[in-house]
Design a protein around this motif. Structure first.
Motif, PDB file in Angstrom:
ATOM      1  N   SER A  36       0.840  -1.202   0.000  1.00 25.62           N
ATOM      2  CA  SER A  36       0.000   0.000   0.000  1.00 25.62           C
ATOM      3  C   SER A  36       0.873   1.249   0.000  1.00 25.62           C
ATOM      4  CB  SER A  36      -0.877   0.034   1.252  1.00 25.62           C
ATOM      5  OG  SER A  36      -1.497  -1.194   1.437  1.00 25.62           O
ATOM      6  N   LEU A  37       0.266   2.328  -0.392  1.00 24.58           N
ATOM      7  CA  LEU A  37       0.965   3.618  -0.374  1.00 24.58           C
ATOM      8  C   LEU A  37       1.253   4.002   1.072  1.00 24.58           C
ATOM      9  CD1 LEU A  37      -1.075   5.719  -2.947  1.00 24.58           C
ATOM     10  CD2 LEU A  37       1.338   5.146  -3.148  1.00 24.58           C
ATOM     11  N   LYS A  38       2.396   4.625   1.287  1.00 23.36           N
ATOM     12  CA  LYS A  38       2.737   5.064   2.642  1.00 23.36           C
ATOM     13  C   LYS A  38       1.813   6.207   3.044  1.00 23.36           C
ATOM     14  CE  LYS A  38       7.608   3.898   2.396  1.00 23.36           C
ATOM     15  NZ  LYS A  38       8.851   4.534   1.969  1.00 23.36           N
ATOM     16  N   PRO A  39       1.105   6.048   4.170  1.00 23.77           N
ATOM     17  CA  PRO A  39       0.182   7.100   4.600  1.00 23.77           C
ATOM     18  C   PRO A  39       0.932   8.384   4.902  1.00 23.77           C
ATOM     19  CG  PRO A  39      -0.158   5.087   5.853  1.00 23.77           C
ATOM     20  CD  PRO A  39       1.092   4.900   5.082  1.00 23.77           C
ATOM     21  N   SER A  40       0.261   9.482   4.665  1.00 26.52           N
ATOM     22  CA  SER A  40       0.860  10.784   4.895  1.00 26.52           C
ATOM     23  C   SER A  40      -0.250  11.796   5.106  1.00 26.52           C
ATOM     24  CB  SER A  40       1.696  11.176   3.677  1.00 26.52           C
ATOM     25  OG  SER A  40       1.979  12.546   3.672  1.00 26.52           O
ATOM     26  N   THR A  41       0.081  12.895   5.770  1.00 25.15           N
ATOM     27  CA  THR A  41      -0.907  13.952   5.957  1.00 25.15           C
ATOM     28  C   THR A  41      -0.906  14.898   4.765  1.00 25.15           C
ATOM     29  OG1 THR A  41       0.775  15.104   7.225  1.00 25.15           O
ATOM     30  CG2 THR A  41      -0.894  13.929   8.489  1.00 25.15           C
ATOM     31  N   LEU A  42       0.042  14.701   3.851  1.00 23.02           N
ATOM     32  CA  LEU A  42       0.096  15.542   2.652  1.00 23.02           C
ATOM     33  C   LEU A  42      -1.162  15.328   1.812  1.00 23.02           C
ATOM     34  CD1 LEU A  42       3.791  14.763   1.647  1.00 23.02           C
ATOM     35  CD2 LEU A  42       2.955  16.997   2.407  1.00 23.02           C
ATOM     36  N   GLY A  44      -1.521  15.144  -1.224  1.00 22.78           N
ATOM     37  CA  GLY A  44      -1.274  14.261  -2.358  1.00 22.78           C
ATOM     38  C   GLY A  44      -1.486  12.790  -2.038  1.00 22.78           C
ATOM     39  N   TYR A  45      -1.493  12.461  -0.759  1.00 22.18           N
ATOM     40  CA  TYR A  45      -1.687  11.051  -0.385  1.00 22.18           C
ATOM     41  C   TYR A  45      -3.055  10.553  -0.847  1.00 22.18           C
ATOM     42  CZ  TYR A  45      -2.616   7.014   2.631  1.00 22.18           C
ATOM     43  OH  TYR A  45      -2.973   5.772   3.098  1.00 22.18           O
ATOM     44  N   GLU A  46      -4.081  11.338  -0.522  1.00 18.87           N
ATOM     45  CA  GLU A  46      -5.442  10.977  -0.937  1.00 18.87           C
ATOM     46  C   GLU A  46      -5.550  10.886  -2.457  1.00 18.87           C
ATOM     47  OE1 GLU A  46      -8.327  10.386   0.901  1.00 18.87           O
ATOM     48  OE2 GLU A  46      -6.989  10.276   2.653  1.00 18.87           O
ATOM     49  N   LYS A  47      -4.914  11.834  -3.117  1.00 16.65           N
ATOM     50  CA  LYS A  47      -4.946  11.872  -4.590  1.00 16.65           C
ATOM     51  C   LYS A  47      -4.231  10.658  -5.170  1.00 16.65           C
ATOM     52  CE  LYS A  47      -6.361  16.344  -5.106  1.00 16.65           C
ATOM     53  NZ  LYS A  47      -7.722  16.578  -5.556  1.00 16.65           N
ATOM     54  N   ALA A  48      -3.107  10.328  -4.567  1.00 19.55           N
ATOM     55  CA  ALA A  48      -2.347   9.180  -5.059  1.00 19.55           C
ATOM     56  C   ALA A  48      -3.142   7.896  -4.846  1.00 19.55           C
ATOM     57  CB  ALA A  48      -0.994   9.102  -4.357  1.00 19.55           C
ATOM     58  N   LEU A  49      -3.870   7.841  -3.720  1.00 21.14           N
ATOM     59  CA  LEU A  49      -4.693   6.657  -3.445  1.00 21.14           C
ATOM     60  C   LEU A  49      -5.714   6.435  -4.553  1.00 21.14           C
ATOM     61  CD1 LEU A  49      -5.625   6.678   0.358  1.00 21.14           C
ATOM     62  CD2 LEU A  49      -4.222   5.008  -0.839  1.00 21.14           C
ATOM     63  N   ASP A  98       4.292  16.192  -5.208  1.00 20.58           N
ATOM     64  CA  ASP A  98       4.762  16.667  -3.915  1.00 20.58           C
ATOM     65  C   ASP A  98       4.747  15.529  -2.890  1.00 20.58           C
ATOM     66  OD1 ASP A  98       5.541  19.096  -2.379  1.00 20.58           O
ATOM     67  OD2 ASP A  98       3.828  18.487  -1.164  1.00 20.58           O
ATOM     68  N   TYR A  99       3.679  14.770  -2.889  1.00 20.29           N
ATOM     69  CA  TYR A  99       3.582  13.615  -1.992  1.00 20.29           C
ATOM     70  C   TYR A  99       4.670  12.588  -2.316  1.00 20.29           C
ATOM     71  CZ  TYR A  99       2.008   8.931  -0.672  1.00 20.29           C
ATOM     72  OH  TYR A  99       1.966   7.630  -0.230  1.00 20.29           O
ATOM     73  N   LEU A 100       4.803  12.256  -3.599  1.00 22.51           N
ATOM     74  CA  LEU A 100       5.755  11.223  -4.009  1.00 22.51           C
ATOM     75  C   LEU A 100       7.198  11.577  -3.643  1.00 22.51           C
ATOM     76  CD1 LEU A 100       4.231  10.353  -7.501  1.00 22.51           C
ATOM     77  CD2 LEU A 100       4.252   8.863  -5.491  1.00 22.51           C
ATOM     78  N   TYR A 104       8.680   9.161  -1.071  1.00 22.76           N
ATOM     79  CA  TYR A 104       9.517   8.146  -1.723  1.00 22.76           C
ATOM     80  C   TYR A 104      10.807   8.711  -2.312  1.00 22.76           C
ATOM     81  CZ  TYR A 104       5.362   5.164  -1.438  1.00 22.76           C
ATOM     82  OH  TYR A 104       4.304   4.433  -0.979  1.00 22.76           O
ATOM     83  N   GLY A 105      10.880   9.999  -2.472  1.00 22.46           N
ATOM     84  CA  GLY A 105      12.019  10.589  -3.182  1.00 22.46           C
ATOM     85  C   GLY A 105      13.022  11.289  -2.294  1.00 22.46           C
ATOM     86  N   ASN A 106      13.748  12.223  -2.884  1.00 26.75           N
ATOM     87  CA  ASN A 106      14.875  12.840  -2.174  1.00 26.75           C
ATOM     88  C   ASN A 106      14.485  13.980  -1.242  1.00 26.75           C
ATOM     89  OD1 ASN A 106      14.393  14.938  -3.938  1.00 26.75           O
ATOM     90  ND2 ASN A 106      16.516  15.151  -4.621  1.00 26.75           N
ATOM     91  N   GLU A 107      13.174  14.206  -1.072  1.00 24.91           N
ATOM     92  CA  GLU A 107      12.752  15.220  -0.095  1.00 24.91           C
ATOM     93  C   GLU A 107      12.140  14.554   1.128  1.00 24.91           C
ATOM     94  OE1 GLU A 107      10.509  18.527  -1.791  1.00 24.91           O
ATOM     95  OE2 GLU A 107      11.706  18.411  -3.630  1.00 24.91           O
ATOM     96  N   LYS A 108      12.506  13.291   1.293  1.00 26.29           N
ATOM     97  CA  LYS A 108      12.005  12.522   2.436  1.00 26.29           C
ATOM     98  C   LYS A 108      12.410  13.207   3.734  1.00 26.29           C
ATOM     99  CE  LYS A 108      12.385   8.096   1.314  1.00 26.29           C
ATOM    100  NZ  LYS A 108      12.944   6.747   1.281  1.00 26.29           N
TER     101      LYS A 108
END
Ligand code: HEC
Length: 110
Positions: A36-42, A44-49, A98-100, A104-108
């Motif tokens: 599953s996608l890593k949950p986040s308050t961002l 973009g999380y909902e959008k990515a879902l 932004d979420y990704l 998952y990327g270099n702004e972790k």
């Protein structure tokens, strides 16, 4: 019934039996596809879902290089839209990117 014929029928029967036993014991190994996608308050999380896990699991995101920067993810999302016809709203792209990049990327952050 002559023995030759009987032998043939016997053989066919054995084949059928073996076939059905094999069919019952064989199990299909599916690739692990339950990530599953890593949950986040961002936002973009909902959008990515709703936009990113309809065709594949989040395993694909997980296997991207953690050094991947914003433009990399932007290209990725655009490729999903253009090449694979993912129904992503143009205006949702920056939010998803932004979420990704932050998860998952270099702004972790963690
Ligand atoms: C319409 C179906 C569909 C949707 C929706 C979709 N993808 Fe994909 N995605 C694919 C397919 C098909 C592949 C496999 C491409 C390949 O094997 O080269 C893929 C592959 C990937 C990969 C693996 C890397 C690569 O370059 O192949 C990543 C990462 C990825 N998708 C991210 C996303 C993200 C993020 C979203 C949401 C914005 C998304 N996908 C939405 C179809 C989709």
């Amino acid at each position: 019934m002559n023995t030759k014929k009987f032998g043939l029928i016997f053989l066919v029967m054995m084949f059928c039996l073996m076939g059905s036993v094999q069919a019952r014991t064989k199990s299909i190994e599916l690739p692990p596809d339950g990530v599953s996608l890593k949950p986040s308050t961002l936002p973009g999380y909902e959008k990515a879902l709703t936009n990113c896990v309809a065709c594949h699991s989040a395993e694909y995101m997980q296997y991207q290089p953690p050094t991947a920067a914003r433009p990399y993810w932007e290209n990725m999302v655009k490729r999903m839209k253009q090449v694979f016809k993912a129904p992503i709203e143009e205006s949702d792209i920056p939010v998803i990117v932004d979420y990704l990049v932050k998860v998952y990327g270099n702004e972790k952050t963690d």
